[in-house]
Design a protein around this motif. Structure first.
Motif, PDB file in Angstrom:
ATOM      1  N   ARG A 113       3.889   1.548  -1.166  1.00 48.23           N
ATOM      2  CA  ARG A 113       4.528   1.667  -2.476  1.00 48.23           C
ATOM      3  C   ARG A 113       3.552   2.292  -3.488  1.00 48.23           C
ATOM      4  O   ARG A 113       3.922   3.183  -4.255  1.00 48.23           O
ATOM      5  N   LYS A 114       2.290   1.849  -3.473  1.00 50.75           N
ATOM      6  CA  LYS A 114       1.284   2.427  -4.373  1.00 50.75           C
ATOM      7  C   LYS A 114       1.047   3.903  -4.043  1.00 50.75           C
ATOM      8  O   LYS A 114       0.945   4.743  -4.942  1.00 50.75           O
ATOM      9  N   LYS A 119       0.840  -1.210   0.000  1.00 49.72           N
ATOM     10  CA  LYS A 119       0.000   0.000   0.000  1.00 49.72           C
ATOM     11  C   LYS A 119       0.870   1.253   0.000  1.00 49.72           C
ATOM     12  O   LYS A 119       0.574   2.221  -0.701  1.00 49.72           O
ATOM     13  N   SER A 179       5.088  15.105  -9.941  1.00 49.75           N
ATOM     14  CA  SER A 179       5.899  15.291 -11.149  1.00 49.75           C
ATOM     15  C   SER A 179       5.191  16.177 -12.161  1.00 49.75           C
ATOM     16  O   SER A 179       5.840  16.891 -12.918  1.00 49.75           O
ATOM     17  N   ARG A 204       3.151   5.975  -2.587  1.00 53.26           N
ATOM     18  CA  ARG A 204       4.341   6.743  -2.986  1.00 53.26           C
ATOM     19  C   ARG A 204       4.361   6.938  -4.498  1.00 53.26           C
ATOM     20  O   ARG A 204       4.693   8.023  -4.990  1.00 53.26           O
ATOM     21  N   LYS A 205       3.981   5.907  -5.259  1.00 55.13           N
ATOM     22  CA  LYS A 205       3.945   6.017  -6.716  1.00 55.13           C
ATOM     23  C   LYS A 205       2.925   7.078  -7.137  1.00 55.13           C
ATOM     24  O   LYS A 205       3.210   7.931  -7.981  1.00 55.13           O
ATOM     25  N   ASN A 206       1.728   7.058  -6.545  1.00 50.30           N
ATOM     26  CA  ASN A 206       0.695   8.057  -6.859  1.00 50.30           C
ATOM     27  C   ASN A 206       1.161   9.452  -6.467  1.00 50.30           C
ATOM     28  O   ASN A 206       0.934  10.425  -7.195  1.00 50.30           O
ATOM     29  N   TYR A 207       1.814   9.569  -5.332  1.00 48.88           N
ATOM     30  CA  TYR A 207       2.328  10.862  -4.871  1.00 48.88           C
ATOM     31  C   TYR A 207       3.364  11.390  -5.852  1.00 48.88           C
ATOM     32  O   TYR A 207       3.337  12.564  -6.237  1.00 48.88           O
ATOM     33  N   ASN A 208       4.294  10.529  -6.270  1.00 46.58           N
ATOM     34  CA  ASN A 208       5.326  10.950  -7.222  1.00 46.58           C
ATOM     35  C   ASN A 208       4.719  11.357  -8.558  1.00 46.58           C
ATOM     36  O   ASN A 208       5.150  12.337  -9.179  1.00 46.58           O
ATOM     37  N   ASN A 209       3.696  10.614  -9.020  1.00 48.18           N
ATOM     38  CA  ASN A 209       3.021  10.986 -10.266  1.00 48.18           C
ATOM     39  C   ASN A 209       2.337  12.345 -10.120  1.00 48.18           C
ATOM     40  O   ASN A 209       2.393  13.171 -11.033  1.00 48.18           O
TER      41      ASN A 209
END
Length: 166
Positions: free
Chosen positions: A38-39, A36, A49, A41-46
């Motif tokens: 990791r998902k 969860k 960015s 963090r990925k959404n946050y980075n997207n």
């Protein structure tokens, strides 16, 4: 004391199994939380960015500043619209026209009365009287549909026609 040791030794496999079960459940929960995270963090980075901002706090601050400026512009627009509506209500946009023959049988319907009113029935009434010798135009101010000068029946009809206009 030996009795307590014997009791613990008898229950030791159950205690170890229970502790292993708890550790296994905690390990599974940790793996689920890691997935969860990791998902997230990925959404946050997207999200970050595409904004050109380094952190969420800066992004939220920028959005707040933008929202404040939009609210200021909206308040100015609201004031402008209120002023425009106020001026629009003062515009003499209601018209009533009455044509008639001022001298009975001797002419055509060349005389007229025109009432120009605003929303409050303020404005003017213009009357043009035509005869063979000339033409005369009279203007009378109106306040609330009435004038300080005496009004003819035709002028009253023109005022009534203007007041009926939507």
């Amino acid at each position: 004391m030996t009795e307590i040791n014997e009791l613990i030794l008898e229950q030791l496999p159950i205690i170890i199994f229970g502790i292993l079960l708890i550790v296994l459940v905690l390990l599974i929960m940790m793996i689920v939380q890691a997935v969860k995270l990791r998902k997230l963090r990925k959404n946050y980075n997207n999200l970050m960015s595409s904004t050109g901002v380094e952190d969420l706090e800066s992004l939220l601050f920028n959005l707040k500043v933008q929202m404040d400026s939009i609210e200021d512009v909206q308040a100015e627009n609201r004031d402008d619209i209120t002023k425009a509506i106020s001026k629009l209500n003062q515009v003499q946009g209601k018209l009533g026209i009455k044509r008639y023959n001022a001298y009975g049988e001797r002419g055509a319907d060349l005389s007229f009365s025109i009432a120009m009113l605003n929303e409050n029935s303020d404005g003017i009434v213009l009357t043009g009287i035509y005869n063979r010798d000339g033409s005369y135009v009279y203007a009378k101010p109106l306040k609330g549909g009435e004038s300080t000068y005496s009004l003819s029946n035709e002028e009253r009809e023109a005022i009534a026609l203007a007041q009926q206009e939507a």
